[in-house]
Design an enzyme around this catalytic site. Structure first.
Site, PDB file in Angstrom:
ATOM      1  N   THR A  73       1.945  29.250  22.137  1.00 31.78           N
ATOM      2  CA  THR A  73       1.743  29.127  20.687  1.00 31.78           C
ATOM      3  C   THR A  73       1.539  27.670  20.258  1.00 31.78           C
ATOM      4  OG1 THR A  73       3.187  31.032  20.444  1.00 31.78           O
ATOM      5  CG2 THR A  73       2.732  29.781  18.443  1.00 31.78           C
ATOM      6  N   ASP A 122     -10.150   7.908   6.222  1.00 29.67           N
ATOM      7  CA  ASP A 122      -8.734   7.511   6.168  1.00 29.67           C
ATOM      8  C   ASP A 122      -7.854   8.734   6.431  1.00 29.67           C
ATOM      9  OD1 ASP A 122      -6.139   6.736   5.457  1.00 29.67           O
ATOM     10  OD2 ASP A 122      -6.864   5.324   3.948  1.00 29.67           O
ATOM     11  N   ASN A 182       3.730   7.354   3.195  1.00 25.82           N
ATOM     12  CA  ASN A 182       4.349   6.082   3.582  1.00 25.82           C
ATOM     13  C   ASN A 182       3.975   4.944   2.640  1.00 25.82           C
ATOM     14  OD1 ASN A 182       5.729   6.889   5.984  1.00 25.82           O
ATOM     15  ND2 ASN A 182       3.742   7.022   7.008  1.00 25.82           N
ATOM     16  N   THR A 183       4.939   4.015   2.490  1.00 22.52           N
ATOM     17  CA  THR A 183       4.704   2.789   1.746  1.00 22.52           C
ATOM     18  C   THR A 183       4.739   1.645   2.749  1.00 22.52           C
ATOM     19  OG1 THR A 183       5.654   3.657  -0.279  1.00 22.52           O
ATOM     20  CG2 THR A 183       5.644   1.263  -0.041  1.00 22.52           C
ATOM     21  N   PRO A 203      -6.743   4.536  -5.846  1.00 26.64           N
ATOM     22  CA  PRO A 203      -6.864   3.095  -5.607  1.00 26.64           C
ATOM     23  C   PRO A 203      -7.006   2.756  -4.120  1.00 26.64           C
ATOM     24  CG  PRO A 203      -4.701   3.655  -6.514  1.00 26.64           C
ATOM     25  CD  PRO A 203      -5.542   4.879  -6.600  1.00 26.64           C
ATOM     26  N   ASP A 204      -6.351   3.556  -3.249  1.00 33.52           N
ATOM     27  CA  ASP A 204      -6.478   3.297  -1.801  1.00 33.52           C
ATOM     28  C   ASP A 204      -7.932   3.393  -1.345  1.00 33.52           C
ATOM     29  OD1 ASP A 204      -6.245   6.066  -2.447  1.00 33.52           O
ATOM     30  OD2 ASP A 204      -5.845   6.553  -0.349  1.00 33.52           O
ATOM     31  N   ASP A 209       0.875  -1.186   0.000  1.00 32.51           N
ATOM     32  CA  ASP A 209       0.000   0.000   0.000  1.00 32.51           C
ATOM     33  C   ASP A 209       0.903   1.224   0.000  1.00 32.51           C
ATOM     34  OD1 ASP A 209      -1.812   2.044   0.507  1.00 32.51           O
ATOM     35  OD2 ASP A 209      -1.905   1.604   2.651  1.00 32.51           O
ATOM     36  N   CYS A 210       0.935   1.890  -1.140  1.00 32.41           N
ATOM     37  CA  CYS A 210       1.824   3.042  -1.262  1.00 32.41           C
ATOM     38  C   CYS A 210       1.003   4.329  -1.185  1.00 32.41           C
ATOM     39  CB  CYS A 210       2.556   2.898  -2.591  1.00 32.41           C
ATOM     40  SG  CYS A 210       3.606   4.257  -2.888  1.00 32.41           S
TER      41      CYS A 210
HETATM   42  N1  LIG Z   1       2.124   6.682  14.659  1.00 32.55           N
HETATM   43  C1  LIG Z   1       2.122   7.895  14.099  1.00 32.55           C
HETATM   44  N2  LIG Z   1       2.241   9.034  14.851  1.00 32.55           N
HETATM   45  C2  LIG Z   1       2.226  10.244  14.271  1.00 32.55           C
HETATM   46  N3  LIG Z   1       2.108  10.447  12.955  1.00 32.55           N
HETATM   47  C3  LIG Z   1       1.994   9.361  12.186  1.00 32.55           C
HETATM   48  C4  LIG Z   1       1.998   8.030  12.693  1.00 32.55           C
HETATM   49  N4  LIG Z   1       1.852   7.167  11.654  1.00 32.55           N
HETATM   50  C5  LIG Z   1       1.757   7.934  10.555  1.00 32.55           C
HETATM   51  N5  LIG Z   1       1.852   9.234  10.881  1.00 32.55           N
HETATM   52  C6  LIG Z   1       1.715  10.363   9.979  1.00 32.55           C
HETATM   53  O1  LIG Z   1       0.375  10.342   9.592  1.00 32.55           O
HETATM   54  C7  LIG Z   1       0.239  10.782   8.270  1.00 32.55           C
HETATM   55  C8  LIG Z   1      -0.517   9.772   7.508  1.00 32.55           C
HETATM   56  O2  LIG Z   1       0.227   8.593   7.440  1.00 32.55           O
HETATM   57  P1  LIG Z   1      -0.168   7.441   6.424  1.00 32.55           P
HETATM   58  O3  LIG Z   1      -1.521   6.921   6.777  1.00 32.55           O
HETATM   59  O4  LIG Z   1       0.937   6.463   6.375  1.00 32.55           O
HETATM   60  O5  LIG Z   1      -0.252   8.319   5.087  1.00 32.55           O
HETATM   61  P2  LIG Z   1      -0.309   7.904   3.552  1.00 32.55           P
HETATM   62  O6  LIG Z   1      -1.142   6.647   3.458  1.00 32.55           O
HETATM   63  O7  LIG Z   1      -0.941   9.071   2.886  1.00 32.55           O
HETATM   64  O8  LIG Z   1       1.095   7.686   3.100  1.00 32.55           O
HETATM   65  C9  LIG Z   1       1.616  11.037   7.730  1.00 32.55           C
HETATM   66  O9  LIG Z   1       1.828  12.431   7.739  1.00 32.55           O
HETATM   67  C10 LIG Z   1       2.521  10.296   8.727  1.00 32.55           C
HETATM   68  O10 LIG Z   1       3.759  10.940   8.875  1.00 32.55           O
HETATM   69  C1  LIG Z   2      -7.040  11.487  -2.103  1.00 31.27           C
HETATM   70  C2  LIG Z   2      -5.651  10.850  -2.142  1.00 31.27           C
HETATM   71  C3  LIG Z   2      -4.605  11.904  -2.436  1.00 31.27           C
HETATM   72  C4  LIG Z   2      -5.374  10.230  -0.742  1.00 31.27           C
HETATM   73  O1  LIG Z   2      -4.061   9.723  -0.724  1.00 31.27           O
HETATM   74  P1  LIG Z   2      -3.244   9.375   0.624  1.00 31.27           P
HETATM   75  O2  LIG Z   2      -3.649  10.363   1.667  1.00 31.27           O
HETATM   76  O3  LIG Z   2      -3.657   7.984   1.017  1.00 31.27           O
HETATM   77  O4  LIG Z   2      -1.808   9.415   0.248  1.00 31.27           O
HETATM   78  C5  LIG Z   2      -5.617   9.688  -3.195  1.00 31.27           C
HETATM   79  O5  LIG Z   2      -6.617   8.772  -2.926  1.00 31.27           O
HETATM   80  C6  LIG Z   2      -5.753  10.209  -4.613  1.00 31.27           C
HETATM   81  O6  LIG Z   2      -4.798  10.648  -5.202  1.00 31.27           O
HETATM   82  N1  LIG Z   2      -7.004  10.152  -5.180  1.00 31.27           N
HETATM   83  C7  LIG Z   2      -7.306  10.544  -6.536  1.00 31.27           C
HETATM   84  C8  LIG Z   2      -8.593  11.320  -6.632  1.00 31.27           C
HETATM   85  C9  LIG Z   2      -9.815  10.629  -6.045  1.00 31.27           C
HETATM   86  O7  LIG Z   2      -9.720   9.685  -5.271  1.00 31.27           O
HETATM   87  O8  LIG Z   2     -10.940  11.053  -6.392  1.00 31.27           O
HETATM   88  K   LIG Z   3      -4.352   6.272   2.751  1.00 35.68           K
END
Ligand SMILES: Nc1ncnc2c1ncn2[C@@H]1O[C@H](COP(=O)(O)OP(=O)(O)O)[C@@H](O)[C@H]1O
Ligand SMILES: CC(C)(COP(=O)(O)O)[C@@H](O)C(=O)NCCC(=O)O
Ligand SMILES: [K+]
Length: 259
Positions: free
Chosen positions: A184, A129, A11-12, A108-109, A6-7
């Site tokens: 702040t 999500d 994060n991947t 796709p996610d 899941d990319c």
């Molecule tokens: N355990 C955690 N504590 C704090 N921040 C987190 C943690 N896990 C992920 N993150 C942060 O949460 C955000 C979303 O992470 P993630 O779901 O992996 O994003 P994506 O699927 O878009 O790559 C990112 O900005 C990541 O740095």
């Molecule tokens: C909305 C998103 C950027 C979310 O990505 P993520 O936060 O999981 O990295 C991704 O699902 C995306 O690029 N979607 C394309 C447009 C759509 O879903 O309608």
């Molecule tokens: K996601």
């Protein structure tokens, strides 16, 4: 065994599915220039570290970043000898095709989340999500993804404040005890945390009003646990939802797919 990838934009995540459970979950930052060899060095080191006997025969990929798919394909072919199934590509069929405007490329996610959530809970769902973006995916009674909402992610909003306002520091998100911040950092943490609580409540309420049938809400993504702690926003928190959705789509393609 199945390797689920899941990319996201940040994060991947790799997870190994043995048909009954996930043996491990490995996380690295998303970077389009990472090569197949670099993926394998990282992957094999961690698999060895955890003492896992992984015999990967299949790979499935969901990527919100199109550019990373090339190297992940090479990784899969070179090291496991298999052509990966890529969600969103024509040869990957979905159990429930989405109902959205023609020509829309749904992330796709989001399609994977919808399939994973429907498999566990049946229809009429909101999946929230908390990734780079905060997305709301609406799943209809029959399991189809029928649209949703895209809002800026929590960390993205924090970073935007820091970038645009000279006197505002970079702040990590936490769950503030009070709303009125007395410094702040506390003011920013309050604004982001309670702002997102309000955002989630309002958007879910409006989706429910539009959908007209009772809905369950499921939270997933890196920052979901933060919002589950003190406030009653969701019915379920499922950190493995996207991974589960990938196993569902893979199984469906084994039975019904083009290969
Ligand atoms: N355990 C955690 N504590 C704090 N921040 C987190 C943690 N896990 C992920 N993150 C942060 O949460 C955000 C979303 O992470 P993630 O779901 O992996 O994003 P994506 O699927 O878009 O790559 C990112 O900005 C990541 O740095
Ligand atoms: C909305 C998103 C950027 C979310 O990505 P993520 O936060 O999981 O990295 C991704 O699902 C995306 O690029 N979607 C394309 C447009 C759509 O879903 O309608
Ligand atoms: K996601």
């Amino acid at each position: 065994m199945l390797l689920c990838i899941d990319c996201g934009n940040t994060n991947t995540v790799f997870s190994i599915w043995d048909g009954e459970r996930f043996l491990c979950t490995l996380r690295t930052s998303t970077h389009h220039a990472r090569t197949a060899d670099a993926y394998f060095t990282w992957y094999s080191t961690l698999v060895k570290h955890y003492g896992i006997e992984a015999d990967i025969t299949d790979v499935i990929i969901s990527s919100t970043v199109p550019r990373v798919v090339f190297n992940l394909r090479v990784f899969s072919e070179r090291f496991f000898g298999c052509r990966p199934l890529v969600v969103g590509k024509p040869d990957c069929v979905l159990p429930h095709p989405p109902r959205v405007d023609q020509g829309t490329q749904v992330g796709p996610d989001r399609l994977v989340n919808a399939e994973g959530a429907f498999d566990r809970h049946g229809g009429d769902l909101i999946v929230v999500d908390f990734g780079t973006a905060t997305t709301f995916d609406v799943v209809d009674t029959d399991g189809a993804y029928i649209g949703g909402v895209i809002a800026p992610g929590v960390n993205l909003s924090l970073e935007a404040l820091h970038m645009a306002a000279a006197a505002l520091p970079h702040v990590d998100i936490t769950t503030p005890e009070k709303v009125i911040g007395t410094n702040t950092v506390a003011c920013i943490q309050s604004g982001i945390f309670w702002g997102y609580v309000g955002l989630v409540r309002e958007i879910c309420a409006r989706i429910r009003a539009e959908h007209a049938r009772p809905m369950k809400t499921i939270a997933t993504g890196g920052l979901a646990p933060l919002f589950q702690q003190n406030v009653d926003l969701f019915d379920y928190l499922e950190e493995d939802l996207t991974m589960h959705g990938l196993t569902v789509i893979h199984a469906y393609n084994k039975e019904n797919g083009a290969r």
